[in-house]
Write a protein that holds these residues in place. Sequence first.
Motif, mmCIF file in Angstrom:
data_model
loop_
_atom_site.group_PDB
_atom_site.id
_atom_site.type_symbol
_atom_site.label_atom_id
_atom_site.label_comp_id
_atom_site.label_asym_id
_atom_site.label_seq_id
_atom_site.Cartn_x
_atom_site.Cartn_y
_atom_site.Cartn_z
ATOM 1 N N GLY A 20 0.805 -1.205 0.000
ATOM 2 C CA GLY A 20 0.000 0.000 0.000
ATOM 3 C C GLY A 20 0.839 1.256 0.000
ATOM 4 O O GLY A 20 2.063 1.212 0.174
ATOM 5 N N PHE A 21 0.148 2.375 -0.207
ATOM 6 C CA PHE A 21 0.777 3.690 -0.198
ATOM 7 C C PHE A 21 -0.199 4.659 0.444
ATOM 8 O O PHE A 21 -1.358 4.760 0.026
ATOM 9 N N TYR A 22 0.254 5.352 1.490
ATOM 10 C CA TYR A 22 -0.565 6.368 2.159
ATOM 11 C C TYR A 22 -0.133 7.713 1.608
ATOM 12 O O TYR A 22 0.919 8.243 1.979
ATOM 13 N N GLU A 23 -0.930 8.250 0.683
ATOM 14 C CA GLU A 23 -0.581 9.462 -0.065
ATOM 15 C C GLU A 23 -0.299 10.678 0.816
ATOM 16 O O GLU A 23 0.723 11.342 0.625
ATOM 17 N N PRO A 24 -1.170 11.019 1.788
ATOM 18 C CA PRO A 24 -0.892 12.231 2.582
ATOM 19 C C PRO A 24 0.462 12.211 3.295
ATOM 20 O O PRO A 24 1.107 13.235 3.453
ATOM 21 N N GLY A 25 0.896 11.023 3.750
ATOM 22 C CA GLY A 25 2.178 10.926 4.442
ATOM 23 C C GLY A 25 3.322 10.513 3.534
ATOM 24 O O GLY A 25 4.468 10.487 3.953
ATOM 25 N N LYS A 26 2.972 10.167 2.276
ATOM 26 C CA LYS A 26 3.945 9.691 1.293
ATOM 27 C C LYS A 26 4.743 8.518 1.861
ATOM 28 O O LYS A 26 5.960 8.521 1.902
ATOM 29 N N ILE A 27 3.966 7.502 2.295
ATOM 30 C CA ILE A 27 4.522 6.318 2.955
ATOM 31 C C ILE A 27 4.132 5.066 2.174
ATOM 32 O O ILE A 27 2.945 4.800 1.964
ATOM 33 N N HIS A 28 5.124 4.287 1.787
ATOM 34 C CA HIS A 28 4.910 2.964 1.203
ATOM 35 C C HIS A 28 5.015 1.968 2.349
ATOM 36 O O HIS A 28 5.854 2.131 3.237
ATOM 37 N N PHE A 29 4.184 0.920 2.333
ATOM 38 C CA PHE A 29 4.221 -0.027 3.442
ATOM 39 C C PHE A 29 3.872 -1.436 2.993
ATOM 40 O O PHE A 29 3.180 -1.629 1.996
ATOM 41 N N THR A 30 4.396 -2.409 3.760
ATOM 42 C CA THR A 30 4.004 -3.797 3.568
ATOM 43 C C THR A 30 2.931 -4.128 4.603
ATOM 44 O O THR A 30 2.806 -3.448 5.621
ATOM 45 N N ASP A 31 2.174 -5.171 4.341
ATOM 46 C CA ASP A 31 1.100 -5.595 5.233
ATOM 47 C C ASP A 31 1.677 -6.508 6.316
ATOM 48 O O ASP A 31 2.052 -7.649 6.039
ATOM 49 N N PHE A 32 1.761 -5.985 7.532
ATOM 50 C CA PHE A 32 2.346 -6.748 8.636
ATOM 51 C C PHE A 32 1.582 -8.027 8.929
ATOM 52 O O PHE A 32 2.142 -8.978 9.461
ATOM 53 N N SER A 33 0.303 -8.085 8.572
ATOM 54 C CA SER A 33 -0.481 -9.293 8.855
ATOM 55 C C SER A 33 -0.064 -10.456 7.957
ATOM 56 O O SER A 33 -0.388 -11.603 8.242
ATOM 57 N N LYS A 34 0.679 -10.180 6.889
ATOM 58 C CA LYS A 34 1.178 -11.228 6.000
ATOM 59 C C LYS A 34 2.533 -11.772 6.456
ATOM 60 O O LYS A 34 3.009 -12.758 5.915
ATOM 61 N N ASP A 35 3.142 -11.110 7.441
ATOM 62 C CA ASP A 35 4.472 -11.496 7.908
ATOM 63 C C ASP A 35 4.346 -12.336 9.175
ATOM 64 O O ASP A 35 3.656 -11.930 10.115
ATOM 65 N N GLU A 36 5.015 -13.476 9.201
ATOM 66 C CA GLU A 36 4.865 -14.372 10.353
ATOM 67 C C GLU A 36 5.321 -13.766 11.674
ATOM 68 O O GLU A 36 4.930 -14.215 12.737
ATOM 69 N N TYR A 37 6.147 -12.718 11.630
ATOM 70 C CA TYR A 37 6.617 -12.065 12.848
ATOM 71 C C TYR A 37 6.005 -10.685 13.056
ATOM 72 O O TYR A 37 6.419 -9.945 13.943
ATOM 73 N N GLY A 38 5.034 -10.318 12.221
ATOM 74 C CA GLY A 38 4.365 -9.034 12.382
ATOM 75 C C GLY A 38 5.232 -7.845 12.027
ATOM 76 O O GLY A 38 5.108 -6.789 12.642
ATOM 77 N N VAL A 39 6.108 -8.008 11.012
ATOM 78 C CA VAL A 39 6.974 -6.905 10.594
ATOM 79 C C VAL A 39 6.315 -6.130 9.459
ATOM 80 O O VAL A 39 5.860 -6.714 8.475
ATOM 81 N N GLU A 40 6.275 -4.828 9.612
ATOM 82 C CA GLU A 40 5.810 -3.904 8.581
ATOM 83 C C GLU A 40 7.028 -3.108 8.121
ATOM 84 O O GLU A 40 7.696 -2.466 8.927
ATOM 85 N N ALA A 46 10.985 11.101 -0.456
ATOM 86 C CA ALA A 46 11.889 12.190 -0.055
ATOM 87 C C ALA A 46 11.125 13.405 0.459
ATOM 88 O O ALA A 46 11.601 14.117 1.345
ATOM 89 N N ASP A 47 9.934 13.651 -0.077
ATOM 90 C CA ASP A 47 9.150 14.812 0.336
ATOM 91 C C ASP A 47 8.052 14.468 1.351
ATOM 92 O O ASP A 47 7.093 15.213 1.521
ATOM 93 N N SER A 48 8.219 13.352 2.062
ATOM 94 C CA SER A 48 7.250 12.960 3.087
ATOM 95 C C SER A 48 7.224 14.006 4.201
ATOM 96 O O SER A 48 8.268 14.446 4.679
ATOM 97 N N PRO A 49 6.020 14.372 4.638
ATOM 98 C CA PRO A 49 5.904 15.350 5.737
ATOM 99 C C PRO A 49 6.066 14.726 7.125
ATOM 100 O O PRO A 49 6.003 15.431 8.127
ATOM 101 N N MET A 50 6.285 13.423 7.194
ATOM 102 C CA MET A 50 6.374 12.752 8.487
ATOM 103 C C MET A 50 7.654 13.133 9.227
ATOM 104 O O MET A 50 8.685 13.395 8.605
ATOM 105 N N PRO A 51 7.609 13.171 10.567
ATOM 106 C CA PRO A 51 8.772 13.559 11.367
ATOM 107 C C PRO A 51 9.963 12.623 11.136
ATOM 108 O O PRO A 51 9.788 11.430 10.868
ATOM 109 N N GLU A 52 11.151 13.176 11.272
ATOM 110 C CA GLU A 52 12.380 12.401 11.066
ATOM 111 C C GLU A 52 12.417 11.161 11.959
ATOM 112 O O GLU A 52 12.846 10.091 11.529
#
Length: 106
Positions: A20-40, A46-52
């Motif tokens: 997935g991609f969260y447009e407002p935060g400019k974040i690409h992510f994997t689905d943690f529910s698909k990972d056996e250890y719950g890793v996202e 580069a222009d993400s407004p999210m804090p460092e």
Amino acid sequence: MKYAFSHIGIPTTEEKNWDGFYEPGKIHFTDFSKDEYGVEWVKFDADSPMPEMMRTIPHVAYLVDNMEEALEGKEILVETFSPGEGVRVAFIVHNGSPVEFMEVKE
């Protein structure tokens, strides 16, 4: 307040098979529910407004029943937002690292 472990989010600069991609935060992510250890995996444009802190330090995420109650008296890193229908998310700072709270309504 009851906190139930959900997942760990790890920032990366590598390309992954993004779920997935969260447009407002400019974040690409994997689905943690698909990972056996719950890793996202999360990658920020580069222009993400999210804090460092969020872009560079892994976070632990917890499910909460009531977002407002969970956030009471906490240092807010990212205000509550909705990355998808029925889901509200917020980030706090705890001991110098980001912690995510997730409220899921079914």
